[in-house]
Design a protein around this motif. Structure first.
Motif: not given
Length: 387
Positions: A258-267, A328-337
């Motif tokens: 979900d974090s990745y998809e939010a970042a992808l859409e925003y980007a 890994e999920a924490i890293k992904i969520a932080r990077e997405a932010r």
């Protein structure tokens, strides 16, 4: 349309029944959790009204058979956990505490009378359970618990305290683990029992749409029917913890996705210097690194599920899945932010909420350190817990 979350076509590894269940839980999350989660999180509110809905959805104690339980496979439970945690870790945690901990304890270690009394209504979400193991000074080392149950002529007297007990203030029944003269035993403590006090822990920076409590037991009198007859020693609670840890390996990938998809859409929509953020190499590298770990983590969770359904899953394998996927999920969520910039610190977007929640997920059901030591003992043959 290309599925940018499944480059490896992992969906092709799932059966039609598994996909149907996954999609049903995904739809529920989209309709009931996503539109409301920012408000629930901001208000530190657990939506108790979801319990019967989740019961009707068939995700409470869904891996258990009989007594009104859904009797689904381990993979199906994992898929449900992943979709619910894509909505919020707090909602998946409710399902985990209810099914993997409280219901599993009763199902695995309870008497027939206890199973008949509690499990059907818990599976329906009519009754809520909690699992009281952790103490203020006994987190990673439950063998050092001080809560004690003294046997009497007409039952038991329970004394002690527990901390970080999910759902305790609204639970209809507590599964309480306590030391006795014969070792650690499990007890069922119904709501309203005299001498029990459950106080929500507030304020919190994580898991705000969930409830965790301090619980005190002051001269709590229980009848002989309160004890779980099949549980003796730490094997009882640990068998339940492994069920919960397994679900976390799946759930964490839902938060990551979900974090990745939010970042992808925003980007793709956010313009900077005259072009979308997604058109910059640095942004694409971030997105690709996220996707690679999500695909690997999901493949790992699926492998664990297939092992579990075949009856071959081992505790050290669960530890590997929990350790890797939450980390890994924490890293992904932080990077997405970071892709979301300043907007990412608002509740309009999910990644930082997921990152905050995952700090709790990383801690409960075994910290990184505990799972590292479980794996270290497995590969070296030397236990280093008390090094």
């Amino acid at each position: 349309m290309t599925n940018t979350s499944d480059v490896l076509a992992l969906d092709s590894l799932l059966t039609a029944d598994e996909l149907a269940l996954r999609d049903r839980v995904r739809d529920y999350t989209a309709q009931r959790i996503r539109p409301n989660i920012a408000r629930w999180y901001e208000d530190a509110h657990f939506p108790r009204e979801l319990a019967p809905e989740l019961g009707e959805l068939g995700v409470l104690g869904m891996h258990l058979d009989g007594y009104g339980c859904p009797g689904r496979t381990a993979v199906e439970y994992g898929l449900a956990a992943m979709e619910l945690e894509a909505g919020d870790s707090g909602i998946r945690t409710f399902v985990s505490v209810q099914g993997s901990l409280a219901m599993t304890a009763i199902h695995k270690w309870g008497s027939e009378a206890q199973k008949e009394q509690w499990l059907p209504r818990m599976a329906a979400g009519e009754l809520i359970g909690c699992f009281a193991l952790t103490e203020p000074t006994a987190g990673s080392d439950p063998s050092s618990m001080t809560t004690f149950a003294r046997e009497t002529a007409d039952g038991w007297v329970l004394e002690g305290a527990k901390r970080w007990i999910g759902l305790a203030s609204i639970a209809d029944v507590m599964v309480v683990w306590a030391k006795t003269e014969d070792g650690i035993r499990g007890f069922l403590v119904p709501a309203g029992t005299s001498g029990v006090t459950a106080t929500p822990i507030e304020p919190k920076l994580s898991m705000r749409a969930s409830i965790q409590c301090d619980v005190k037991f002051d001269g709590v009198r229980l009848g002989p029917e309160a004890v779980l007859p099949g549980a003796m020693g730490l094997k009882g609670p640990f068998s339940c913890l492994n069920e919960a840890r397994y679900g976390i390996a799946w759930g964490a990938m839902g938060a990551a996705r979900d974090s990745y998809e939010a970042a992808l859409e925003y980007a793709g929509n956010r313009l900077q210097f005259g072009r979308p953020l997604a058109g910059y190499q640095l942004t694409q590298e971030k997105l690709v690194n996220m996707l690679v770990e999500i695909q690997k983590g999901t493949m790992l969770a699926l492998h664990l599920g297939r092992l579990k359904d075949a009856g071959h899953l081992q505790p050290q394998q669960i530890s590997l899945g929990k350790l890797n996927n939450v980390r890994e999920a924490i890293k992904i969520a932080r990077e997405a932010r970071t892709i979301l910039g300043g907007n990412g610190v608002t509740l309009d977007y999910s990644p930082l909420r997921h990152a905050n929640n995952l700090e709790s997920v990383r801690t409960y059901e075994g910290t990184d350190e505990v799972h590292t030591l479980i794996l270290g003992q497995h590969i070296t043959g030397i236990g280093a817990f008390r090094g």
